[in-house]
Design a protein around this motif. Structure first.
Motif, short mmCIF file in Angstrom:
data_model
loop_
_atom_site.label_atom_id
_atom_site.label_comp_id
_atom_site.label_asym_id
_atom_site.label_seq_id
_atom_site.Cartn_x
_atom_site.Cartn_y
_atom_site.Cartn_z
N PHE A 140 0.82 -1.16 -0.03
CA PHE A 140 0.00 0.00 -0.07
C PHE A 140 0.88 1.28 0.00
O PHE A 140 0.63 2.07 -0.79
CB PHE A 140 -0.95 -0.03 1.36
CG PHE A 140 -2.04 1.19 1.22
CD1 PHE A 140 -2.88 1.20 0.43
CD2 PHE A 140 -1.65 2.27 2.24
CE1 PHE A 140 -3.81 2.28 0.47
CE2 PHE A 140 -2.51 3.20 2.34
CZ PHE A 140 -3.62 3.05 1.57
N GLU A 141 1.65 1.21 0.88
CA GLU A 141 2.76 2.54 0.84
C GLU A 141 3.64 2.30 -0.67
O GLU A 141 3.85 3.43 -1.00
CB GLU A 141 3.94 2.42 2.19
CG GLU A 141 2.97 2.21 3.47
CD GLU A 141 2.41 3.31 3.82
OE1 GLU A 141 2.75 4.45 3.46
OE2 GLU A 141 1.59 3.40 4.82
N VAL A 142 4.01 1.44 -0.93
CA VAL A 142 5.01 1.49 -2.03
C VAL A 142 3.79 1.83 -3.18
O VAL A 142 4.52 2.71 -4.22
CB VAL A 142 5.49 0.01 -2.49
CG1 VAL A 142 6.00 -0.19 -3.81
CG2 VAL A 142 6.40 -0.38 -1.46
N SER A 143 2.76 1.55 -3.34
CA SER A 143 1.79 2.26 -4.52
C SER A 143 1.66 3.52 -4.25
O SER A 143 1.63 4.29 -5.45
CB SER A 143 0.38 1.44 -4.43
OG SER A 143 -0.28 1.83 -3.37
N SER A 144 1.75 4.20 -3.21
CA SER A 144 1.58 5.64 -3.11
C SER A 144 2.93 6.27 -3.57
O SER A 144 2.91 7.32 -4.29
CB SER A 144 1.59 6.11 -1.37
OG SER A 144 2.94 5.82 -0.84
N ILE A 145 4.07 5.70 -3.35
CA ILE A 145 5.46 6.11 -4.03
C ILE A 145 5.20 6.03 -5.58
O ILE A 145 5.66 7.03 -6.33
CB ILE A 145 6.70 5.28 -3.46
CG1 ILE A 145 6.69 5.40 -2.07
CG2 ILE A 145 7.82 5.78 -4.17
CD1 ILE A 145 7.72 4.61 -1.47
N LEU A 146 4.72 5.05 -6.09
CA LEU A 146 4.52 4.77 -7.33
C LEU A 146 3.52 6.14 -8.01
O LEU A 146 3.82 6.51 -9.04
CB LEU A 146 3.65 3.51 -7.69
CG LEU A 146 3.13 3.26 -9.01
CD1 LEU A 146 4.62 2.84 -10.04
CD2 LEU A 146 2.05 2.38 -9.25
N LEU A 147 2.63 6.50 -7.31
CA LEU A 147 1.65 7.35 -7.82
C LEU A 147 2.58 8.61 -7.79
O LEU A 147 2.35 9.62 -8.56
CB LEU A 147 0.60 7.50 -6.98
CG LEU A 147 -0.58 6.56 -7.23
CD1 LEU A 147 -1.69 6.53 -6.05
CD2 LEU A 147 -1.13 6.58 -8.59
N LEU A 148 3.35 8.93 -6.77
CA LEU A 148 4.12 9.94 -6.63
C LEU A 148 5.05 10.15 -7.73
O LEU A 148 5.13 11.32 -8.51
CB LEU A 148 4.82 10.09 -5.30
CG LEU A 148 6.08 11.51 -5.17
CD1 LEU A 148 4.98 12.56 -5.21
CD2 LEU A 148 6.82 11.28 -4.03
N ALA A 149 5.69 9.13 -7.92
CA ALA A 149 6.82 9.12 -9.29
C ALA A 149 6.04 9.23 -10.46
O ALA A 149 6.60 9.97 -11.47
CB ALA A 149 7.44 7.54 -9.36
N ALA A 150 4.84 8.64 -10.57
CA ALA A 150 3.96 8.64 -12.06
C ALA A 150 3.85 10.31 -12.05
O ALA A 150 3.96 10.76 -13.18
CB ALA A 150 2.73 8.00 -12.04
N MET A 151 3.38 10.98 -11.01
CA MET A 151 3.12 12.42 -11.01
C MET A 151 4.20 13.20 -11.31
O MET A 151 4.21 14.11 -12.22
CB MET A 151 2.37 12.88 -9.70
CG MET A 151 1.84 13.92 -9.66
SD MET A 151 1.11 14.57 -8.02
CE MET A 151 2.51 15.12 -7.17
N VAL A 152 5.45 12.91 -10.81
CA VAL A 152 6.57 13.68 -11.12
C VAL A 152 6.84 13.64 -12.58
O VAL A 152 7.22 14.42 -13.34
CB VAL A 152 8.00 13.46 -10.20
CG1 VAL A 152 8.93 13.90 -10.61
CG2 VAL A 152 7.65 13.73 -8.98
N GLY A 153 6.81 12.22 -13.05
CA GLY A 153 7.04 11.94 -14.57
C GLY A 153 6.18 12.64 -15.49
O GLY A 153 6.54 13.18 -16.40
#
Lengths: 167, 101
Positions: A140-153
């Motif tokens: 769950f926490e890792v998916s939040s990092i994924l969403l953040l990375a997608a947003m930055v990208g």
């Protein structure tokens, strides 16, 4: 009664999924996709997965499809002047899709011994949240990092290259 | 619930097949993205069906994660599409064949 509801939702889902592929105007395609998603959300309710039905409507029909429509209207693609593939490639595409569908159905045929076991309402928010925040806390926490990375990208890609205006 | 699980398998296979058909059939990159979403949803539906029939909540949690990944994927994909349109003034997928090595 449930069976008739299943037939109705399946018909709506398949029919509008076909219209997604075959309608000429991209805006209509995306609108039919929204109908498909609502039918699938109805299936989720039928399967007693109310939490996922709500999340599905919010995330897909609410966020992703709005993004699609926004891009289509931003790029002004709502004319019907899209170039199409040649008839040979279209026929080949239909044959390939049909063959893949046949293979999938044939492969998954042995599942008829799976019968529904009544009991525990696992689809409710209470039970699902208990599992999500204990057993699956790390993903769950890792998916939040994924969403953040997608947003930055997305911001980096969408910013463009023309840095004529330096600020 | 008196629906056999096979009905859900057929429905999911048909939806997945329609998604594959759309990816192969159309040239508009946005429609191809939409068909990829359709395929993801077919898989999600089957996973929820099995999870509900077997009383195993793990499947529904996985569907939740797939939705999060799909949202990220669509955002990045559409950003790439907008960039591609800005450079070539078209969303025709055949333009991208210049990426071949």
């Amino acid at each position: 009664m449930t069976l008739y509801l299943f037939y109705f939702l399946s018909f709506v889902a398949i029919f509008s999924a076909l219209l997604v592929v075959f309608s000429k105007n991209p805006v209509y395609s995306v609108l039919y996709l929204i109908i498909t998603f609502f039918a699938i959300a109805g299936h989720y309710v039928l399967l007693n997965a109310q939490f996922l039905a709500a999340v599905h409507v919010i995330v897909y029909a609410g966020a992703i499809m709005v993004l699609f429509l926004y891009v289509i209207m931003l790029l002004n693609l709502n004319q019907e002047s899209e170039p199409h593939k040649s008839n040979l490639i279209k026929i080949a595409a239909v044959v390939c899709g049909g063959l893949l569908m046949t293979v999938l159905i044939g492969t998954l045929r042995g599942a008829s011994q799976v019968v529904h076991q009544p009991g525990k309402d696992i689809g409710l928010v209470k039970n699902l949240g208990k599992i999500l925040f204990t057993e699956f806390l790390f993903p769950f926490e890792v998916s939040s990092i994924l969403l953040l990375a997608a947003m930055v990208g997305v911001v980096m890609i969408g910013k463009g290259e023309d840095n004529s205006v330096n600020r | 619930m008196n629906i056999p699980i096979e009905y859900y398998i057929w429905l999911s296979a048909i939806l997945f097949g329609i998604g594959v058909l759309g990816v192969l059939y159309r040239r508009n990159a946005i429609i191809i993205f939409a068909c990829i979403e359709l395929m993801l949803n077919a898989v999600n539906l089957l996973m929820v069906a099995f999870s509900s029939y077997l009383n195993d909540a793990n499947g529904q949690v996985f569907v939740f994660f797939i939705m999060a990944v799909a949202a990220a994927e669509v955002a990045v994909g559409l950003a790439i599409l907008v960039m591609m349109y800005r450079n070539t003034k078209s969303v025709d997928i055949d333009i991208l064949n210049r990426l071949k090595g």
